[in-house]
Design a protein around this motif. Structure first.
Motif, short mmCIF file in Angstrom:
data_model
loop_
_atom_site.label_atom_id
_atom_site.label_comp_id
_atom_site.label_asym_id
_atom_site.label_seq_id
_atom_site.Cartn_x
_atom_site.Cartn_y
_atom_site.Cartn_z
N ASN A 10 25.59 1.93 -19.27
CA ASN A 10 24.67 2.51 -20.25
C ASN A 10 23.69 3.49 -19.60
OD1 ASN A 10 24.99 1.31 -23.14
ND2 ASN A 10 25.44 -0.36 -21.73
N ALA A 11 23.31 3.20 -18.38
CA ALA A 11 22.42 4.12 -17.66
C ALA A 11 23.13 5.46 -17.43
CB ALA A 11 21.97 3.51 -16.34
N VAL A 12 24.40 5.39 -17.05
CA VAL A 12 25.16 6.62 -16.83
C VAL A 12 25.27 7.42 -18.13
CG1 VAL A 12 27.46 7.54 -16.32
CG2 VAL A 12 26.49 5.75 -14.86
N ALA A 13 25.58 6.73 -19.21
CA ALA A 13 25.74 7.43 -20.49
C ALA A 13 24.42 8.11 -20.88
CB ALA A 13 26.18 6.45 -21.57
N TYR A 14 23.32 7.41 -20.68
CA TYR A 14 22.02 7.98 -21.05
C TYR A 14 21.68 9.16 -20.14
CZ TYR A 14 17.14 8.12 -22.54
OH TYR A 14 15.93 8.51 -23.06
N ALA A 15 21.96 9.01 -18.87
CA ALA A 15 21.63 10.07 -17.91
C ALA A 15 22.42 11.35 -18.19
CB ALA A 15 21.89 9.60 -16.48
N ARG A 16 23.61 11.20 -18.75
CA ARG A 16 24.40 12.38 -19.09
C ARG A 16 23.93 13.02 -20.39
NH1 ARG A 16 29.85 9.55 -17.57
NH2 ARG A 16 30.18 10.47 -15.52
N ASP A 17 23.31 12.20 -21.23
CA ASP A 17 22.97 12.63 -22.58
C ASP A 17 21.55 13.17 -22.70
OD1 ASP A 17 23.74 12.71 -25.38
OD2 ASP A 17 22.16 11.19 -25.64
N ARG A 18 20.64 12.55 -22.00
CA ARG A 18 19.21 12.84 -22.15
C ARG A 18 18.86 14.16 -21.46
NH1 ARG A 18 14.52 11.71 -25.02
NH2 ARG A 18 12.72 11.59 -23.66
N ILE B 80 19.45 14.51 -17.40
CA ILE B 80 18.71 13.97 -16.25
C ILE B 80 19.62 13.54 -15.10
CG2 ILE B 80 16.68 13.30 -17.61
CD1 ILE B 80 17.65 10.40 -17.49
N VAL B 81 20.92 13.50 -15.34
CA VAL B 81 21.83 13.15 -14.24
C VAL B 81 21.80 14.19 -13.13
CG1 VAL B 81 23.90 14.24 -15.21
CG2 VAL B 81 24.15 12.19 -13.78
N VAL B 82 21.23 15.35 -13.38
CA VAL B 82 21.14 16.36 -12.32
C VAL B 82 20.03 16.04 -11.32
CG1 VAL B 82 21.94 18.18 -13.90
CG2 VAL B 82 19.49 17.96 -13.44
N HIS B 83 19.09 15.19 -11.69
CA HIS B 83 17.92 14.96 -10.83
C HIS B 83 18.27 13.98 -9.69
CE1 HIS B 83 15.74 17.21 -13.70
NE2 HIS B 83 15.76 16.31 -14.64
N PRO B 84 17.90 14.34 -8.47
CA PRO B 84 18.29 13.50 -7.33
C PRO B 84 17.84 12.04 -7.47
CG PRO B 84 17.01 15.43 -6.59
CD PRO B 84 17.19 15.57 -8.06
N VAL C 95 17.03 0.00 -16.97
CA VAL C 95 15.83 0.29 -17.77
C VAL C 95 15.13 1.55 -17.26
CG1 VAL C 95 13.48 -0.52 -18.27
CG2 VAL C 95 15.42 -2.07 -18.53
N GLN C 96 15.02 1.66 -15.95
CA GLN C 96 14.24 2.75 -15.34
C GLN C 96 14.86 4.12 -15.67
OE1 GLN C 96 11.44 1.69 -13.94
NE2 GLN C 96 10.66 3.72 -13.46
N VAL C 97 16.18 4.18 -15.68
CA VAL C 97 16.84 5.45 -16.00
C VAL C 97 16.50 5.88 -17.43
CG1 VAL C 97 19.10 6.53 -16.39
CG2 VAL C 97 18.72 5.16 -14.33
N TYR C 98 16.29 4.93 -18.30
CA TYR C 98 15.94 5.23 -19.70
C TYR C 98 14.48 5.64 -19.87
CZ TYR C 98 20.12 3.62 -22.27
OH TYR C 98 21.37 3.47 -22.81
N GLY C 99 13.68 5.50 -18.82
CA GLY C 99 12.26 5.79 -18.98
C GLY C 99 11.65 4.87 -20.03
N GLY C 100 10.67 5.37 -20.76
CA GLY C 100 9.98 4.55 -21.77
C GLY C 100 10.93 3.95 -22.79
N HIS C 101 12.03 4.65 -23.07
CA HIS C 101 13.00 4.12 -24.04
C HIS C 101 13.64 2.83 -23.55
CE1 HIS C 101 12.82 7.67 -26.70
NE2 HIS C 101 12.57 8.31 -25.58
N ALA D 22 4.67 -0.72 -17.01
CA ALA D 22 3.81 0.07 -16.13
C ALA D 22 4.61 0.94 -15.16
CB ALA D 22 2.86 -0.85 -15.36
N GLN D 23 5.86 0.57 -14.91
CA GLN D 23 6.71 1.41 -14.04
C GLN D 23 7.29 2.59 -14.80
OE1 GLN D 23 9.02 -2.26 -13.22
NE2 GLN D 23 8.95 -1.64 -11.08
N LEU D 24 7.12 2.55 -16.13
CA LEU D 24 7.77 3.55 -16.97
C LEU D 24 6.81 4.58 -17.55
CD1 LEU D 24 10.00 0.99 -18.90
CD2 LEU D 24 10.79 2.59 -17.16
N TYR D 25 5.69 4.13 -18.05
CA TYR D 25 4.86 5.11 -18.77
C TYR D 25 3.87 5.82 -17.86
CZ TYR D 25 1.49 1.20 -19.94
OH TYR D 25 0.62 0.16 -19.95
N GLU D 26 3.20 6.79 -18.45
CA GLU D 26 2.27 7.66 -17.70
C GLU D 26 3.02 8.33 -16.54
OE1 GLU D 26 -0.88 9.38 -18.39
OE2 GLU D 26 -0.97 7.39 -19.30
#
Lengths: 596, 596
Positions: A312-320, A339-343, A412-418, B436-440
Motif C-alpha cells: 500500500n505504501a508503494v501504491a500511494y507513493a506512485r499515486d500521490r 512522491i516515489v521520486v523523493h530519496p 503510515v509514514q509514507v502516507y504522511g498525515g493520511h 507527531a511524526q507526521l504533522y507539521e
C-alpha cells in the motif's frame, strides 16, 4: 482503498530457488507436494485471501467483536468467510491425513499463513489457534481423544483454543492456580480463570474445545506441577454432535489496541468437565513441543503485515503528487511529481522491501527445516534440522515481528498525515501488528531464549547449524568478484556476530545477568546477519539472470538492487549493536532500582 | 490505573543547572521571571495537568469527538476542564502583555507544554492551535485585527486555528486552490476546502477564528501566490461579541488512530468573509515565521508522551511479579520477583529514561535560545541564538517525536500482553504519539530541512552554533579523568558527525538527491550526538554531588548512571548511521521505480 496481492512470485523464489524446495517432495510423506501441486495450492490460497478475507479486514476492525449474554459475535461477514475457508479445506491443509488432513509440508503452510495474516490478521487468529490445539492434541492426546476430537477440528466444524495465561501470570506459568480435580468417571473437574484467550468464544463453529493448563491436587509447585486438560464448550454426544453445555464460559472480552475482530476472552472454568491430555504434571512439556511452531506462526504475522503495508505504501507513493524531484521535475506535465521520486520516500520503501523479503527468506528456511526435521529418512539430518529450528525460532518470532512493526510504521509514514486516518487502512496494520511483539512470549523473552537456552545448548551444537553454512558460503564466495559487494559486508557483520557470541557466552557463564543484558541486541545482530546471508544468496542466484531473457519483468534485477540496499544501508546497524553488546551490562544492572 | 506526576525536579535541573536559567531573568522583558516566579508557575501547571487534564485522557480517547448537525462535541469533561484552564490563565501564559498575556519566556512555556502533552495530548491541541493562531496574527496582523481578536484569543474566550492543508496538498502547499475574492468593503470572500484542521470546530469556546491560506485572483502559481486570511466562525459585533454566522463550517471529522478527543475537521469555506493578514502573496512567509515554534511544540508532544509512558512502565515493572532474577531470587518471600529485576526490562526502562531526559535537555536548550534570540540586548547574541534555533528545530521535531514513539512502544512492551489492552492506557500513548511524526512536516521533511536548508545556510553559520560549543566542551574536558567515560564516546561520535556533515554537504552540492538520501540518518546521527553532549554536561554537573548531602534523593546519582548507560548502550548507534550515510544514495536512487 487498501489493496493486497499475494506475493506468489517471491514465495516461489524462496521455495524453489533459494531453498531448492523440490527437496521437499523427496521427503517420505511429502511425495505429492511437487511444484505442480504447490503452485495451485498457493494460487488458491491467494484467491481466498485476496477476495474473501482481505475485504473484511477494515470492516472487522471498525466493528470488532461484541459480547452479549455470553455470546460473542464476530463482525459481519466473518461467519460466511469462515465457512468458505473451511469448505475450501484450509483448516485441514497441514493436518495429518489420518484425521482428514491434507498433510501439506510446513513450508507450504507457512506461506499460506503469511497470506492469511496479510489479508486479515484478526480472522487468521481463529483457525490459527485451532491449529495450535490440533498440534498439541495430535502430539500428546491418547487415541480415544484424538479420534473423538481431531476430525472435527481438522475439518473446521469445531475449533480449539489454548488456555494458558492467568491474571497474575503470563511469562511465569509456574504461578498458575487453575485446579483440576479427578472425578470417578476418569474425567476431571476444572476450575479457574484464564485470560487473553484468543477465540475463546465466537460464533464461527458449532463447538469450541479448550486445552487448559491446570494443577492436580498435591501437584508440585511451579511448572513441574502443571497438567494439560481438554475441556469442550459442549460435551460431545455419542454420535459426535455438540451435546450438553459444559462449565466453560466467557466472562468478558478485552478491548484492545488492534486485532479487534479477534475475540480475546476471559474464560471462566467452573467445575467444567475435562480430560487429561498426556501425562499428569507434564503439561508444560506438551506446551513446549508446540511452542516452536506457534512462535514461527507469530513471526509470519509480522511478515504478513509488513507485506501488505509495503504494497500500500508503494501504491500511494506512485499515486500521490507532492513536490518536485530534487534533480528536476520528473513529470513536468503534472502539477507535481509522485512522491516515489523523493530519496527519503525511496529509502523508506526499500527498507520495507528489504526487511520484508529478507524475512520471507528466513521464514522459508525455518519452515523447510521443520519439514526436514520431521520427515527426512536420515536421523542425522533430522537432528541437524531440528537444532536449526530450535535456534532460529526466537529469531524468527522476535526479528520478524519487530521488523514487521517497523515496516507497518513505514507504511503510515509514507502516507504522511493520511496515514493517521483510519479509512486509509495503514494505521490498522500498526495496531494489529503490535500484538505480535507481545504474545507467545514477548520479544524480550525470545531474546533470553536465544542467549540462555539456545546459544549454549549441547556445547554450541545449535549455533553450528547457522554458523557453518554461513561460514562456508563466505569462504566459497569471498573471491567471487561479482559477489564481492554482497559477501564482504556479510563477512564483516558475521565476524561481529561470532565475536559477540563468544563474548556473551563467556560473560553469561560467570554472570547470567550479563547474557540477559545483551540478549535483545544480540538477537537483532543475529537476525540482521541471517538476513544478510539470505540477501547475499539471493543476489548470487539473481545476478546471472539480470538483463537476460530469464528476467522479463525485472524480478531478479530488483532482488539484486534490494540486496545492495540492504548491505549498504541496513546491515551497518550491526556495528552499533556489536558495540552495545561488548560494552556489557554493568550500566544496566548497577542502576539503583529506586532511581528509576 | 495510569499515573502521571510532572517531572518538575528534572525540569528545574535543565533550566537552572544545565542551562543556567537565571540568565533568562536578565533578559529585558523577562525581569520578573526569576526562579521565585518560575517555580510556582511550574507547580501550578503540574497541578492542573495532573488533577484536571490527566483524568480525562483515557475517557477522552474512548469517547472521542462527535459531529452532529454541524456541531462538534468534545468528550465529557473537556469543556469544564477548558474553563478551568482558561480561568487559570494558561492560554495567556506566553502571550504579549499588551493583549492581556503574561509574557512568560519560551523556556517556561515549553515545559508547561510538556506537562499538558503528557497529561492529555488531545486536550492540548485546542489551546496549542490557538496559540499558533496567536503567534501568526501577532507577528503579521495589522493593529486593527490584533486589537479586535488577540485579547479574546489570549484570554481563551475564543480560539484559533491554522487552515493550511487541502486534500491534494499537504507538504506541497503551492498546489492549494482555496480562493479569496476582494469585496467592496475591503474584506475578502473565501471559498475552498481545507482538511486536517485541528480544533476546526468544537464546543470549548464561544467563537473560533480561522487563519486560512488562499489565493487572490491572478496570484502567481505555487507558493509565491498564497495569502493569509482571518476568517471568524461568527463575525464579531461592534462590542466584541460573536455575531452573525460566517460561511465557514465543518464538513466532517476524521476518524483517526489516536488523539481522538481532538477534533480534526474538514472545513468548508463557502464565500466566507475574511480579512487579509500581512501582505498579499506573502502568506507562506507568515507561516514560516511561526513554523519553528510550532515544530518545537510538536517535539514537546513526543517528549510529554515519552515521560508519561516511562512513568507507567516503571510503576508496572516494580509491581508485576513474574519469574526470578537470573542471579537468584530478590524477593524470595513473594511468589516471584518484580520484573524490574530482569536485565532486559531494565534495558528498556533505561533506554526510555535516557531518551526522555536527554530530549528534555535538548528542548530546554532550544527554548532558551528562542528567548535569547528575541530578548537579548546584544544583536550578535540574538542572531547567534536565532541561528541555533533554526538549526535545531528540525532535530527537536523529528528526533523527539521518533524517540517519543519509541519510548511509548517501550511502555507497551514492558507491560507485555497487558500493554495491548486499552484499559491500561499504555497503548493509547503509542496511538496518540504517532501523529507527531507526521504533522507539521513529516519527519522526513524535517530531515530535508536540516540537510537542504539549515546545513549549508550562510556558509555553515547555523552549524557553528552547535559545533563550536560541543567542540569547546570536548577540548576542555578531554583530560578530565572523572569525565573520560562520558567525553570520550561523545568525542568519537562527534567526529562521525563532523565527517558525515562534510561528506553530505560535499555530495549534496553536486547531486541534491545524495543529500536527500542521507537526510534521515544524518538527522538521527546529529540528534544522538546532541543528546550525548547534553548527557556529558549533565554528568559533569552531577558527578561532584553524588554521594554528598547535596544528593539526598539520588537525583544526581541517577543522572550519572543514566548518562553512562546512554554512552555505552545507545550512542553506539551512531556508528551504523555513519556507515549508512557514507555508503551514499546510489542504491536508493538507482532502484527502478517499476521494481517497487
Amino acid at each position: 482503498m487498501p489493496l493486497y496481492k499475494a506475493p506468489l512470485r517471491d514465495m516461489r523464489f524462496v521455495m524453489f530457488e533459494l531453498m531448492q524446495g523440490d527437496e521437499i517432495a523427496a521427503l517420505p510423506g511429502y511425495e505429492e507436494f511437487t511444484r505442480d501441486l504447490i503452485d495451485p495450492v498457493l494460487e488458491e490460497a491467494a484467491k481466498i485471501c485476496e477476495e474473501v478475507l482481505f475485504p473484511l479486514n477494515r470492516s472487522g476492525d471498525e466493528e470488532g467483536c461484541t459480547l452479549e449474554n455470553g455470546v460473542v459475535r464476530t463482525p459481519k461477514g466473518f461467519k460466511q468467510a469462515y465457512d468458505l475457508f473451511r469448505e475450501g479445506g484450509w483448516t485441514s491443509l497441514a493436518c495429518d491425513p489420518a484425521y482428514g488432513g491434507q498433510g501439506a509440508p510446513s513450508v507450504v503452510n507457512t506461506f499460506v499463513s503469511e497470506m492469511i495474516c496479510a489479508a486479515n490478521l484478526s480472522f487468521g487468529m481463529y483457525p490459527g489457534l485451532s491449529h495450535g490445539f490440533y498440534k498439541a492434541l495430535h502430539a500428546h492426546g491418547n487415541e480415544a481423544l484424538k479420534a473423538e476430537y481431531l476430525p472435527k477440528i481438522v475439518d473446521g466444524t469445531w475449533s480449539g483454543t489454548m488456555c494458558l495465561t492467568e491474571p497474575h501470570c503470563g511469562t511465569d506459568l509456574g504461578l498458575l492456580k487453575t485446579s483440576a480435580t479427578p472425578q470417578d468417571d476418569g474425567s476431571y473437574s476444572i476450575t479457574g480463570t484464564k485470560i487473553f484467550i484468543s477465540a475463546g468464544e465466537h460464533d464461527l463453529t458449532e463447538n469450541i474445545i479448550h486445552l487448559v493448563l491446570a494443577r492436580l491436587p498435591g501437584a508440585p509447585k511451579g511448572t513441574a506441577g502443571i497438567s494439560l486438560f481438554l475441556v469442550p464448550k459442549f460435551l460431545p454426544t455419542e454420535d459426535g454432535r455438540p451435546g450438553q453445555r459444559n462449565g466453560a464460559a466467557v466472562g468478558s472480552i478485552e478491548h484492545k489496541m488492534g486485532i479487534k475482530a479477534s475475540s480475546t476472552c476471559v474464560m471462566n472454568f467452573d467445575g467444567a468437565k475435562g480430560w487429561l491430555v498426556g501425562e499428569a504434571n507434564k503439561g508444560m512439556r506438551a506446551m513446549f513441543t508446540m511452542m516452536n511452531e506457534a512462535r514461527l506462526g507469530v513471526g509470519m504475522q509480522g511478515l504478513g503485515i509488513a507485506e501488505v503495508a509495503y504494497q500500500n505504501a508503494v501504491a500511494y507513493a506512485r499515486d500521490r503528487l507532492q513536490g518536485r524531484a530534487l534533480s528536476g521535475a520528473k513529470q513536468p506535465e503534472k502539477p507535481a511529481d509522485p512522491i516515489v521520486v523523493h530519496p527519503d520516500v525511496r529509502r523508506m520503501l526499500l527498507t520495507a522491501r528489504a526487511y520484508t523479503q529478507g524475512c520471507r527468506a528466513l521464514a522459508g528456511w525455518a519452515a523447510q527445516a521443520i519439514d526436514v526435521s520431521k520427515h527426512h529418512p536420515d536421523p542425522v539430518k533430522r537432528v541437524e534440522a531440528d537444532d536449526f529450528v530450535a535456534l532460529v525460532t526466537p529469531i524468527v518470532k522476535a526479528l520478524m515481528t519487530d521488523l514487521g512493526f517497523e515496516v507497518a510504521n513505514i507504511g503510515v509514514q509514507v502516507y504522511g498525515g493520511h496515514g493517521f486516518i483510519r479509512e486509509h487502512g495503514q494505521e490498522q496494520y500498526v495496531r494489529d501488528c503490535r500484538i505480535a511483539q507481545l504474545y507467545e512470549g514477548t520479544n524480550g523473552i525470545q531474546a533470553l531464549d536465544l542467549v540462555g537456552r539456545k546459544m549454549g545448548a549441547h556445547a554450541g551444537r545449535y549455533l553450528r547449524t547457522f554458523f557453518h553454512p554461513v561460514s562456508d558460503f563466505i569462504q566459497t564466495k569471498m573471491e567471487d568478484e561479482a559477489l564481492g559487494e554482497f559477501v564482504q559486508p556479510l563477512a564483516k557483520a558475521f565476524v561481529r556476530l561470532q565475536q559477540a557470541t563468544a563474548e556473551v557466552a563467556r560473560r553469561g557463564l560467570a554472570r547470567p545477568d550479563e547474557a540477559g543484558a545483551a540478549a535483545t541486541e544480540y538477537l537483532r545482530l543475529f537476525g540482521l546477519v541471517a538476513l544478510a546471508y539470505l540477501w547475499a544468496r539471493s543476489a548470487e542466484i539473481s545476478l546471472p539472470k539480470v538483463g537476460t531473457d530469464q528476467d522479463p519483468d525485472g524480478f531478479y534485477r530488483a532482488k539484486v538492487a534490494t540486496a545492495r540496499f540492504y548491505m549498504e544501508r541496513l546491515l551497518p546497524q550491526t556495528s552499533g549493536l556489536f558495540a552495545a553488546i561488548m560494552a556489557g551490562g554493568k550500566s544496566i544492572m548497577a542502576f539503583e532500582e529506586a532511581d528509576f
